[in-house]
Scaffold this active site. Structure first.
Site, PDB file in Angstrom:
ATOM      1  N   TRP A  85      40.398  42.530  43.158  1.00 49.29           N
ATOM      2  CA  TRP A  85      40.272  43.569  41.807  1.00 49.29           C
ATOM      3  C   TRP A  85      39.785  44.865  42.141  1.00 49.29           C
ATOM      4  CZ3 TRP A  85      42.801  41.654  38.188  1.00 49.29           C
ATOM      5  CH2 TRP A  85      42.662  40.263  38.049  1.00 49.29           C
TER       6      TRP A  85
ATOM      7  N   LYS B 234      33.543  36.668  31.239  1.00 45.67           N
ATOM      8  CA  LYS B 234      32.847  35.455  32.316  1.00 45.67           C
ATOM      9  C   LYS B 234      31.220  35.377  31.966  1.00 45.67           C
ATOM     10  CE  LYS B 234      35.881  38.055  35.082  1.00 45.67           C
ATOM     11  NZ  LYS B 234      36.967  37.094  35.337  1.00 45.67           N
TER      12      LYS B 234
ATOM     13  N   ASP C 242      32.304  47.924  38.961  1.00 46.86           N
ATOM     14  CA  ASP C 242      33.174  46.831  38.246  1.00 46.86           C
ATOM     15  C   ASP C 242      32.408  45.850  38.179  1.00 46.86           C
ATOM     16  OD1 ASP C 242      34.415  44.765  37.051  1.00 46.86           O
ATOM     17  OD2 ASP C 242      36.207  45.073  38.115  1.00 46.86           O
TER      18      ASP C 242
END
Length: 367
Positions: free
Chosen positions: A105, A198, A174
């Protein structure tokens, strides 16, 4: 484990939500607070959503102890949209930014940001999967607009054991898969972005926590739906937001508070992943984790079976599904098995997974 209630969801996201919250949402779904309307039918300008929007911001601020000089925003576009939004809002000051690439990511974020300015890696292209290079090896650009890192890589199973030091350059993180799982000193960050799907809610909303002095510098090309300054000005209701996602997220955040806040979430995360890593360590290499021990994720635990025996791993997944253990397949880019242990995944869930792992090894492991 035969009822719908006992299905175990180890998915990486969208992920398991607290059943208590789902039942509350279900009760209110057809008639929110006895209004005769579902929340998904209500105006984003109405008093009901205005309260949910404000309450959600307040509980984020309370749980994370967010200082007064930070804005809390809700936007759409997922983590991938946030990759572009961060660059378009923050890179304009100097036209360059530093990125720590530690996995899938952060690599995608760096490639997206390169569309809007110069992206410079703080160390040469990531050499070894399953690792994070010590910060002593980093080279920071004093002219960078910000330094970016992904706190927890859901695909690669690595998590930063520290908050990077940037010598005054705004730090951007992030935290999609680690938000609300540990206490943080928010003052060390310029900006935090986190997809909700999540640990804190369903897909559809991204939480942005940004220091006020970093607002007002968005690029001309930045769409208003990604413009942090504009979103802040409009209190995250500049267009029709993901109202239902924000509503469920606010409920999940209240559940976190009710169940002991971040201290309890952090302790539980440590206990859950500790049990799983211990089971692998005691399996005589039948189960192996390819991640350096000092950076192993508390949230996403990837492992291989039988040294990467794909047929054995497929059998493991098939037998797990029969026991209603879902979404254990590793990311398509790396294969293997992955168990995600977000806040709503209980210690009992992990104990059942470990019990199955031990039984599977007894049946299919070397004699």
């Amino acid at each position: 484990m035969g009822s719908a209630q006992s299905a175990l969801n180890f998915g990486a996201g969208p992920a398991k939500l607290p059943r208590e919250v789902l039942e509350e949402v279900q009760r209110d779904f057809l008639s929110y607070q006895d209004s005769g309307m579902s929340f998904i039918e209500m105006s984003h300008r109405g008093k009901e959503y205005t309260k949910v929007n404000n309450d959600a911001q307040s509980i984020v601020r309370e749980l994370l102890n967010v200082p007064a000089n930070y804005k809390i925003l809700f936007m759409q576009g997922g983590g991938t949209g946030a990759f572009a939004a961060v660059a378009m809002n923050l890179m304009g000051r100097t036209g360059t930014a530093d990125y720590a690439v530690t996995g899938t990511w952060s690599s995608k974020a760096a490639k997206e940001a390169a569309k809007y300015g110069e992206v410079r890696l703080v160390y040469p292209q990531h050499k070894k999967s399953g690792s994070i290079q010590d910060q002593s090896t980093w080279t920071l650009n004093p002219n960078a607009s910000y330094v970016y890192y992904c706190d927890n890589e859901t695909v690669d199973g690595v998590e930063f054991p520290y908050i990077p030091e940037t010598n005054g350059i705004p730090l951007v993180s992030d935290m999609s898969s680690s938000i609300m799982t540990k206490k943080l000193d928010i003052s060390k960050f310029g900006c935090i972005v986190a997809g909700a799907q999540k640990n804190i809610g369903p897909a559809g909303v991204v939480v942005v926590i940004i220091r006020e002095d970093l607002l007002g510098n968005s690029m001309k090309c930045c769409p208003s739906v990604f413009d942090f300054t504009y979103i802040a000005k409009e209190n995250s209701v500049h267009n029709t937001p993901a109202t239902f996602s924000v509503y469920v997220m606010e409920r999940v955040l209240q559940w976190i508070k009710k169940n002991g806040g971040l201290e309890v979430m952090e302790n539980q995360a440590r206990e859950k992943c500790g049990l799983l890593y211990k089971t692998m360590a005691e399996s005589k290499k039948f189960y192996t984790c390819p991640i350096d021990e000092n950076v192993r994720s508390r949230m996403n635990v990837p492992f291989r079976i039988g040294g990467g025996d794909e047929k054995l791993e497929e059998l493991f997944l098939q037998e797990a599904e029969k026991l209603r253990m879902h979404q254990l397949k590793g990311h398509r880019s790396v294969g293997g098995i992955r168990a995600s242990l977000y806040n709503a995944v209980t210690l009992d869930d992990v104990k059942l997974l470990v019990k199955f792992m031990i039984e599977f090894q007894a049946t299919h492991g070397p004699k």
